[in-house]
Design a protein around this motif. Structure first.
Motif, PDB file in Angstrom:
ATOM      1  N   LEU A 193      -7.310   4.644   5.883  1.00 38.85           N
ATOM      2  CA  LEU A 193      -5.929   4.347   5.520  1.00 38.85           C
ATOM      3  C   LEU A 193      -4.959   4.931   6.546  1.00 38.85           C
ATOM      4  CD1 LEU A 193      -4.109   3.058   3.381  1.00 38.85           C
ATOM      5  CD2 LEU A 193      -4.090   5.246   2.170  1.00 38.85           C
ATOM      6  N   PHE A 194      -5.235   6.156   6.997  1.00 38.84           N
ATOM      7  CA  PHE A 194      -4.396   6.779   8.016  1.00 38.84           C
ATOM      8  C   PHE A 194      -4.432   5.981   9.319  1.00 38.84           C
ATOM      9  CE2 PHE A 194      -4.255   9.580  11.754  1.00 38.84           C
ATOM     10  CZ  PHE A 194      -2.970  10.072  11.642  1.00 38.84           C
ATOM     11  N   LEU A 211       0.821  -1.210   0.000  1.00 38.64           N
ATOM     12  CA  LEU A 211       0.000   0.000   0.000  1.00 38.64           C
ATOM     13  C   LEU A 211       0.856   1.262   0.000  1.00 38.64           C
ATOM     14  CD1 LEU A 211      -2.853  -0.988   2.488  1.00 38.64           C
ATOM     15  CD2 LEU A 211      -3.098  -0.506   0.048  1.00 38.64           C
ATOM     16  N   VAL A 212       1.976   1.228   0.716  1.00 41.01           N
ATOM     17  CA  VAL A 212       2.858   2.397   0.731  1.00 41.01           C
ATOM     18  C   VAL A 212       3.473   2.617  -0.652  1.00 41.01           C
ATOM     19  CG1 VAL A 212       5.008   3.310   1.652  1.00 41.01           C
ATOM     20  CG2 VAL A 212       3.339   2.283   3.195  1.00 41.01           C
ATOM     21  N   ASN A 271     -17.779  10.635  -3.484  1.00 36.91           N
ATOM     22  CA  ASN A 271     -17.502  11.263  -2.188  1.00 36.91           C
ATOM     23  C   ASN A 271     -16.844  10.315  -1.185  1.00 36.91           C
ATOM     24  OD1 ASN A 271     -18.749  13.747  -2.963  1.00 36.91           O
ATOM     25  ND2 ASN A 271     -20.752  12.809  -2.607  1.00 36.91           N
ATOM     26  N   PHE A 272     -16.229   9.247  -1.671  1.00 35.08           N
ATOM     27  CA  PHE A 272     -15.647   8.255  -0.768  1.00 35.08           C
ATOM     28  C   PHE A 272     -14.170   8.501  -0.463  1.00 35.08           C
ATOM     29  CE2 PHE A 272     -19.023   5.180  -2.419  1.00 35.08           C
ATOM     30  CZ  PHE A 272     -19.849   5.423  -1.318  1.00 35.08           C
ATOM     31  N   LEU A 273     -13.575   9.525  -1.053  1.00 28.42           N
ATOM     32  CA  LEU A 273     -12.161   9.762  -0.828  1.00 28.42           C
ATOM     33  C   LEU A 273     -11.866  10.071   0.639  1.00 28.42           C
ATOM     34  CD1 LEU A 273      -9.256  10.165  -1.812  1.00 28.42           C
ATOM     35  CD2 LEU A 273      -9.849  12.539  -2.379  1.00 28.42           C
ATOM     36  N   GLY A 274     -12.654  10.927   1.258  1.00 23.77           N
ATOM     37  CA  GLY A 274     -12.436  11.298   2.654  1.00 23.77           C
ATOM     38  C   GLY A 274     -12.462  10.106   3.597  1.00 23.77           C
ATOM     39  N   PRO A 275     -13.532   9.291   3.587  1.00 24.43           N
ATOM     40  CA  PRO A 275     -13.545   8.103   4.464  1.00 24.43           C
ATOM     41  C   PRO A 275     -12.407   7.134   4.178  1.00 24.43           C
ATOM     42  CG  PRO A 275     -15.748   8.581   3.649  1.00 24.43           C
ATOM     43  CD  PRO A 275     -14.823   9.482   2.912  1.00 24.43           C
ATOM     44  N   LEU A 314      -9.135  -5.005  11.414  1.00 25.89           N
ATOM     45  CA  LEU A 314     -10.491  -4.458  11.239  1.00 25.89           C
ATOM     46  C   LEU A 314     -10.479  -3.214  10.354  1.00 25.89           C
ATOM     47  CD1 LEU A 314     -11.864  -4.796  14.895  1.00 25.89           C
ATOM     48  CD2 LEU A 314     -12.342  -6.287  12.934  1.00 25.89           C
ATOM     49  N   LEU A 315      -9.422  -2.415  10.464  1.00 22.12           N
ATOM     50  CA  LEU A 315      -9.346  -1.180   9.686  1.00 22.12           C
ATOM     51  C   LEU A 315      -9.090  -1.435   8.203  1.00 22.12           C
ATOM     52  CD1 LEU A 315      -7.290   0.954  12.212  1.00 22.12           C
ATOM     53  CD2 LEU A 315      -9.666   1.338  11.543  1.00 22.12           C
TER      54      LEU A 315
END
Length: 698
Positions: free
Chosen positions: A533-534, A353-354, A524-528, A418-419
């Protein structure tokens, strides 16, 4: 004023408790000095001969290493690929050479280096690492001047459309000589050799010179460099890539032009020189600190086991004879094995992912490449730094021993699993005219003149598919491959629009403008997705310091270097090497628009978002579940071994054959009842040894 780590007061207390050790400590102060023979003034001993200074030196070297390997290389690889016309496989091999080199060298280097002068091994590594960075930059000096094919004004529109350009002309090689590729490989090999001792010998030496309860803080500071270094590399590399690759050559290209190549090599020269400079204080550091013997006695209280039955022969021959026995005892240590395997499986999704974070944001959410790099870099740097700091604080606050460290790592891994559900957020594909949008994979485009992708309104234009330059029809939401494929005849000189586009008509039948870039999908899913991810990166890195302490405490004191090295091998073998390859294959498996250039399939321009997203989620979820189960087993099996017999550390070998009634007399001989032998310590002897006690697992 007492300092926050209370190092001096801890030392003073240890000397007061062991009066016989004070004379030995004073003598060791005369022997182990910072400097070279007589060039070791007293002020150097005060300033540099302490764990704080060594941790700072390790931090600086690790920051330089991280900026080169994780920062500059990642940022510059696409520019190097474009400059020298390397294929994706060739560019990927350049990146993998570092990990492969560390994989092959870290075990022998850490084993023998851990039994020698540790700071000197790390210092020599810094020199080799710096030389490798300088070798990596040599193609700039021996590869000739960069001469790109500059597109003339007016090309790319329906009016000209490269009608007279042949396929052979499009395939002209303007890169450098093929042998320059060897400089990149040799440079990365040297950087890998130089970095191998850093996080094995260097990390274990910090643990060796720091009081056990303070170790998480010092290790946390050292490991923050794994975040600071890449951040420096990304910032430096991004800035230098806006400068033309040959600063002395004037050019009309701008950094937004696809043919533009930035000055990728400058960062390697700067960091290579800094790495060599950083070797100087490391080489001057003594073999150990005067208080190391006292610290070792304190540290042994936290170890799960200690090994005996080793030959007394010293030197290289003795080390070689004992190496198989040490390796056997480490590899058959279930706590170490499960913890190390968990690190490898966790690295698959984390490193993947990185590495592909900017590409993931670009394909899944339509974030521009430049913004995607900044967002992914910010999330990675802040999330990992916060996670390491929080993990170190938790470890320090709980004064966690090895088993408690395993529990902290297990809880962190369970929450990070879970994340992973946050990866299910995605946005629909852009509708590119002529490209199937139903999940069909592998649509190829021949990069020659008259290539058609299904837009009949532009067949007369004879467009080429050499460069993907999408434009948008704002009325319909359709995206066209290029201004030419939209039938556009020219561009506006004042706005970011293309004019007189035959494929884009208004309600009255007049030709209208096309906008530069793909059409927005209003997702609008970029924010969630960014929030999940953070949090995933933050929670994952909370386990970094507890996991490291677990590794150091689950093996014998003399085997910490070998344990870290072997864990590094598994980390790379299971994680950092296959991780990016797996995620790259996952992206390729969902490609719906391939370039087919000069008889060879090129890069992918468009992906099926749902296919890519689902496959990435499955891989990340499965590997994190395996990681969580393995670290849970490490917690449950802490202090056990599959190869050896155990006895209480407070007893002698002969005591094990006596009746239980001998305990009282043994206690009287060893001291007062207020200082009984610590039951958590065990001495491990090889099964071929003379011990005849039953296995006792703690």
């Amino acid at each position: 004023m007492r300092n926050c780590c209370s190092g001096p007061s801890k030392l003073q207390k240890a000397l007061e408790e062991r009066p016989m050790k004070r004379a030995e400590y004073e003598e060791r102060k005369k022997i182990y000095r910072f400097g070279i023979r007589k060039l070791s003034p007293e002020w150097c001993q005060v300033v540099f001969r302490n764990p704080y200074a060594f941790t700072v030196f390790i931090f600086l070297f690790a920051a330089v290493e991280g900026s080169l390997v994780s920062g500059l290389t990642s940022v510059s690889l696409s520019s190097i690929e474009r400059r020298y016309r390397f294929t994706g496989v060739m560019a990927g091999l350049i990146a993998s050479t570092f990990d492969i080199t560390v994989l092959l060298s870290v075990l022998p280097m850490s084993y023998f280096g851990g039994r020698g002068h540790k700071p000197r091994w790390v210092g020599i590594g810094a020199i080799i690492h710096g030389i490798g960075a300088l070798v990596f930059s040599l193609p700039q000096y021996v590869g000739g001047i960069y001469s790109p094919n500059i597109v003339e004004d007016g090309e790319g529109f329906c009016s000209v459309a490269l009608r007279n350009v042949s396929s052979a002309a499009l395939c002209d090689d303007t890169g450098g000589p093929s042998w320059v590729y060897l400089f990149f490989i040799i440079g990365n090999i040297l950087m890998g050799l130089g970095a191998a001792p850093l996080f094995t010998i260097g990390t274990a030496f910090i643990d060796e010179i720091v009081w056990p309860k303070q170790s998480p803080i010092f290790l946390g500071v050292a490991y923050i460099s794994t975040v600071v270094g890449p951040a420096i590399g990304f910032l430096m590399g991004g800035s230098l890539l806006t400068v033309y690759v040959d600063p002395s050559v004037s050019t009309t290209l701008t950094d937004g032009d696809p043919a533009f190549v930035g000055a990728w090599w400058i960062g390697f020269v700067i960091m290579g020189i800094l790495s060599i400079i950083m070797s100087i204080p490391l080489l001057l550091f003594p073999r150990e600190l005067p208080e190391c013997e006292l610290i070792r006695e304190e540290r042994m209280k936290d170890h799960a086991m200690e090994f005996t039955d080793f030959a007394e022969e010293t030197g290289c021959l003795g080390d070689l004879k004992e190496a198989p026995k040490h390796a056997k005892q480490v590899l058959l240590n279930p706590t170490w094995l499960t913890a190390s395997l968990s690190v490898g499986f966790q690295a698959v999704s984390l490193v993947g992912l990185v590495t592909f974070g900017p590409k993931y944001l670009e394909t899944q959410f339509g974030v521009p490449a430049s913004q995607g790099s900044l967002i992914a870099g910010a999330i990675g740097v802040v999330g990992s730094a916060a996670g390491i700091i929080i993990g170190a604080i938790i470890q320090f606050a709980l004064k966690a021993d090895g088993k408690t460290s395993a529990l902290i790592a297990f809880v962190s891994s369970a929450f990070s699993t879970l994340l992973v559900l946050g990866l299910l957020f995605t946005c629909p594909n852009a509708s590119v005219v002529g490209v199937p949008n139903d999940g069909a994979v592998g649509y190829l485009l021949e990069s020659t003149a008259n290539a058609d992708i299904g837009a009949t309104c532009s067949l007369h234009c004879g467009c080429t598919t050499t460069t993907y330059q999408p434009v948008c029809d704002p009325a319909t939401g359709y995206t066209y491959f290029s201004p030419c494929h939209a039938g556009c005849e020219n561009s506006s000189t004042t706005t970011n629009e293309y004019e007189r586009c035959s494929c884009i008509t208004s309600s009255n039948g007049n030709f209208t403008q096309a906008l530069n870039g793909k059409c927005e999908n209003n997702c609008n899913f970029l924010g969630p997705a960014l929030l999940f991810l953070f949090l995933f990166i933050l929670v994952t890195f909370i386990a970094q310091i507890p996991g490291l302490v677990l590794t150091l405490r689950t093996v014998a004191d003399e085997q910490r270097y070998l344990a870290l090295a072997a864990q590094s091998v598994l980390y790379r073998l299971l994680g950092t090497i296959p991780g990016p390859l797996i995620f790259g294959a996952l992206f390729d498996s969902g490609c719906i628009l391939w370039a087919y250039e000069c008889g060879v399939r090129g890069n992918c321009w468009e992906y099926d978002n749902k296919t890519v997203n689902l496959r990435i989620f499955i891989v990340a979820f499965v590997t994190n579940v395996i990681n969580t189960l393995l670290i849970m087993l490490a917690w449950l099996m802490f202090g056990r071994t599959w190869c050896c017999k155990t006895i209480d550390k407070g007893k002698s070998e002969s005591d094990n054959d006596t009746s239980p009634t001998s305990d009282n007399s043994d206690l009287k001989q060893n001291g007062s009842p207020h200082n009984p032998p610590t039951s958590q310590h065990v001495i491990i002897s090889d099964v071929t040894g003379s011990l005849d006690s039953q296995d006792t697992f703690h």
